[in-house]
Design an enzyme around this catalytic site. Structure first.
Site, PDB file in Angstrom:
ATOM      1  N   ARG A  50       0.754  -1.331  -0.053  1.00 15.93           N
ATOM      2  CA  ARG A  50       0.162   0.053  -0.085  1.00 15.93           C
ATOM      3  C   ARG A  50       0.770   1.263   0.024  1.00 15.93           C
ATOM      4  NH1 ARG A  50      -3.110  -3.179  -1.202  1.00 15.93           N
ATOM      5  NH2 ARG A  50      -5.003  -3.814  -0.739  1.00 15.93           N
ATOM      6  N   GLU A  55      -4.363   7.051  -7.724  1.00 18.95           N
ATOM      7  CA  GLU A  55      -4.404   6.050  -8.731  1.00 18.95           C
ATOM      8  C   GLU A  55      -5.513   6.431  -9.820  1.00 18.95           C
ATOM      9  OE1 GLU A  55      -3.671   2.162  -7.688  1.00 18.95           O
ATOM     10  OE2 GLU A  55      -1.937   2.459  -6.322  1.00 18.95           O
ATOM     11  N   HIS A  72       0.368  -0.464 -10.618  1.00 18.90           N
ATOM     12  CA  HIS A  72      -0.420  -1.197  -9.789  1.00 18.90           C
ATOM     13  C   HIS A  72      -0.763  -2.535 -10.512  1.00 18.90           C
ATOM     14  CE1 HIS A  72      -3.140  -1.121  -5.894  1.00 18.90           C
ATOM     15  NE2 HIS A  72      -2.752  -2.380  -6.333  1.00 18.90           N
TER      16      HIS A  72
END
Length: 319
Positions: free
Chosen positions: A238, A267, A286
């Site tokens: 994270r 994001e 990601h």
């Protein structure tokens, strides 16, 4: 009238091909959106006419204020069986059923090693130079065998990363606030006496902790200052666990050899964001969970969740 379902953040345009949605076509119309919806106003407008929403990971927050603006919403499906950005109490108050799906830890383990190996051997720099007709060999690789891999977290993913490190002949140590010597020994790794010791001694540091009040900002400027100038940091967990501004400063000043990052404070990452141009950074958008097997699970179980909801017996309920 058929219900309407929207799949969010289908960046690759594959959601409707990764599962058999035809089994619900008589009852549900399915639409997949490839563009990310940024902000509550955009979400409230775009989702107003849908009864079912399928969301990926924790990219899209669903606070109480958004549920209040979506009176038609009845079923929210998230990938994974834990989602910290959904207000579950608000969902219940607004009559919204929230379901999850299974999620494999294998893809993030593999991506962790892709980033770590890419950093250690200068894969991107050497590949770019070769294709551009640049210098033949410009980097000197860091050796994994005999070096120390320090893991912040030794849970489901961290323990599997440890096994790969041991297979490479690395000396592996781990630390988290509640990690015991027995748990570390079960995985064949050493228990670091403290976070500070782990950061100081490691040649490679990889983050595998859940995000919470105790882990938010766990690695900041003081912690990065403890790392060797030849050490690398990898974060596929994270973004908020590692202070982004402190990491950018360390990279620009050359205080660590490099970082591999798959998670970001924002994001998708905006075009002008400084993480896109930071030196000594190997970054991916990601991709930790993005694999054929995981997508097949996410979307296949999303269809199952919809079927179960329509039958009056919801499954995989969250939280």
């Amino acid at each position: 009238m058929r219900l309407r379902c929207v799949v969010l953040d289908d960046f690759q345009g594959v959601a409707t091909r990764m599962a058999d949605w035809s089994v619900i076509k008589d009852e549900v119309e399915v639409v997949a959106l490839r563009e990310h919806l940024d902000g509550e106003d955009a979400l409230a407008t775009a989702l107003a006419d849908y009864d079912i929403v399928v969301t990926l990971r924790e990219r899209v927050p669903f606070p109480a204020s958004l549920f209040a603006r979506l009176p038609r919403l009845r079923l929210l499906i998230a990938s994974g069986m834990r989602n910290s950005v959904i207000d579950h109490a608000a969902a219940e108050a607004h009559g919204v059923t929230v379901c999850g799906t299974a999620s494999s830890g294998t893809p993030p383990v593999e991506l962790t090693w892709a980033l770590l190996l890419g950093l250690a051997r200068g894969i991107v720099e050497e590949s770019d130079a070769l294709r551009a007709g640049g210098p033949w060999q410009s980097t000197v690789g860091a050796d994994l065998h005999g070096s120390r891999l320090g893991l912040l977290g030794l849970g489901r993913i961290g323990s599997r990363v440890a096994q790969v490190g041991l297979a490479f002949g690395m000396r592996v140590s781990a630390w988290s606030q509640h990690l015991t010597k027995e748990r570390a020994a079960e995985n064949g790794v050493e228990l670091a006496a403290s976070k500070e010791e782990l950061l100081t001694d490691s040649d490679f540091v990889s983050v595998h902790l859940a995000l919470g009040e105790r882990t938010r900002g766990l690695v900041g400027a003081p912690e990065l200052a403890l790392m060797k100038p030849t050490a690398y940091l990898v974060n596929t967990s994270r973004a908020a666990i590692v202070d982004q501004d402190a990491l950018l400063a360390a990279l620009h000043e050359g205080r660590i050899a490099g970082a591999g990052v798959d998670v970001f404070d924002i994001e998708p990452l905006p075009a002008g964001h400084p993480m896109r141009t930071a030196p000594r950074l190997l970054a991916t958008p990601h991709l930790g969970y993005v694999s054929r097997a995981n997508y097949t699970t996410y979307y296949g179980q999303a269809v199952e969740n919809i079927q179960a909801y329509l039958a009056g017996s919801p499954v995989r309920l969250l939280p």
